[in-house]
Design a protein around this motif. Sequence first.
Motif, short mmCIF file in Angstrom:
data_model
loop_
_atom_site.label_atom_id
_atom_site.label_comp_id
_atom_site.label_asym_id
_atom_site.label_seq_id
_atom_site.Cartn_x
_atom_site.Cartn_y
_atom_site.Cartn_z
N ILE A 357 -36.87 -133.64 -8.98
CA ILE A 357 -36.52 -134.90 -8.03
C ILE A 357 -35.82 -135.80 -9.28
N TRP A 358 -34.72 -136.06 -9.39
CA TRP A 358 -34.17 -137.11 -10.48
C TRP A 358 -33.46 -138.19 -9.54
N GLY A 359 -33.19 -139.24 -10.46
CA GLY A 359 -32.47 -140.36 -9.92
C GLY A 359 -31.23 -140.04 -10.11
N ALA A 360 -30.36 -140.75 -9.35
CA ALA A 360 -28.98 -140.27 -9.45
C ALA A 360 -28.06 -140.55 -10.53
N ASP A 361 -28.88 -141.56 -11.38
CA ASP A 361 -28.17 -141.89 -12.89
C ASP A 361 -28.10 -140.49 -13.58
N HIS A 362 -29.08 -139.58 -13.25
CA HIS A 362 -28.97 -138.47 -14.12
C HIS A 362 -28.17 -137.26 -13.53
N LYS A 367 -25.64 -130.20 -14.59
CA LYS A 367 -25.15 -128.66 -14.81
C LYS A 367 -25.75 -128.11 -15.84
N ARG A 368 -25.78 -128.68 -17.03
CA ARG A 368 -26.28 -128.25 -18.17
C ARG A 368 -27.96 -127.78 -17.93
#
Length: 583
Positions: A357-362, A367-368
């Motif tokens: 679960i990540w913030g949208a800034d990540h 993809k990588r």
Amino acid sequence: MTDTKTLYAAFADVVAAALADLSREGTLPADASFANVTLEPPRDPSHGDLATNAAMVLAKPARTNPRQLAEAIAPRLEAHPAIASAEIAGPGFINLRLDPAAWLGELQAIHDLGDDYGRSAMGAGKRVNVEYVSANPTGPMHMGHCRGAVVGDALCSLLEFAGHEVTREYYINDAGGQVDTLARSAHLRYREALGEDIGAIPEGLYPGDYLVPVGQSLAEEFGTRYQSAPEDEWLAIFRAEAVARMMERIKADLAMLGIHHDVFASEAALHAAGKPDEAEKWLREQGLVYDGVLEAPKGKAPPEDWEPVELPLFRSTRFGDDQDRPIKKSNGAWTYFGADLAYHMQKAEGADELIDIWGADHAGTVKRIKAAVAALSQGQGRPVPFDVKLVQMVQLMRGGEPVKMSKRSGNFITIADMIEEVGKDVVRFTMLTRKPEAQMEFDFAKVVEASKDNPVWYVQYAHARIRSTLRKAAEEEGIAPGTEALDRLGEEEIALIRRAAQFPREVEAAAKAREAHRIAFYLYDLATDLNGFYSLGNTDLEKRFIVKHDAALSAARLFVAEAIGQVIRNGLRVLGVEAVDRM
């Protein structure tokens, strides 16, 4: 948990049995797959109780058109004693109308299963690692972390309710420049605690007052030992001490939200164990890491000091990335991506699926890292599915006006501040009232409104209303929920049971999609139906849950109300929200 099968599962078996009969007779090929056959409520309730797409998805392998196949399936279904009719609609959908007794049977199932109603075994035997929050341990938990924390925790509870074995994980970014800055900031507060006048906090250090107690604690532990010592004598010590103290506070803040992780994985420990080196060695053996030169930055002239440098590069283009990525810097230090790659390799050793679960800034790194996990799955000898859920930031409002905050200045709204003002349940439920990838506002005034426009209040009010009705019936009328007159229930009550009966399939659908917010949406719809039934009693006394001079009908309606309350409690439990008895 009993073996009682819920309605949708039971009628899915009825459809499957009818299709199996047609396979044995040769109408359907013996190897036809029923995997895409669904059974769900029709979009328009007037069309029936259940709808199946069986003829639509099986017509091609049966070498016929959907409507002709539907004409073969429908009579088989209509022969079932609990199915009143099976009608073909449009190009080949089959709408089923159930005998009311089927819904009454589901009502009894809700009572029989109780807290287990809606629980599923769909994830049985599957280990899922969910990593969420993972904030840098450089300050208290604030609003920027809150939404991802709730989304991740609710997802874990949902997956557990659907039968998965879940590991809740927090990745501590305790290596790199930010924790050195934390150590220097803590050392400054340590000197302050010893009586020094430190003046204004220098640019580049963390200015927040949350480090004052950390400095005081360090002063109590070390006295003046490191007050004037050179940095190389205290930096590592203060780094470890400051991180430990900040993690204590982070855990306490998360506990206020009802969040507790199973694993706290340390980036520093990852490096100390040589995990990045192990990952690089294995990837080189597979031809997935090579020494190469990065291309110059695209779309603009390279900086004057830019020069090509040979670096170890991961072949992420082989897995859909737009360029290969360095796993080390020119000075030999690991890039964040290199360490993250090794970390996911470590997680994959003990899980069948990974979810971050990540913030949208990540978003730019999704993809990588997906490419890296796809490569590392090869090292496990089995595919390890990996999904990243991006969570948008939340705009804090107060009465329609933005609440300004700045982490740099130390002037921000913490999770503790929010919970103290509006309560844990309001924070948690509100964070799940929109899809995580959608922008949202959190208005301190609106989230405590007593209105239908406030979903958390509306759902909790529905449950409290049920409990109040049950108390009133028992205390004033001497009536308890009962089953003797269930056959007297009308279409309005059956409609309530229909909605409640959707809960098990909503759980499975939400778990399959990895979207816990679907449960919040469902609970709001259930509360709307319940409160709609209550409103009927405002103009027609015979429609009330407690009908004067008709104890038998009242008992039957209370039996329905009690079941709706049970479903609301089960859904709120998945979301980590309390089902209150009084408001």
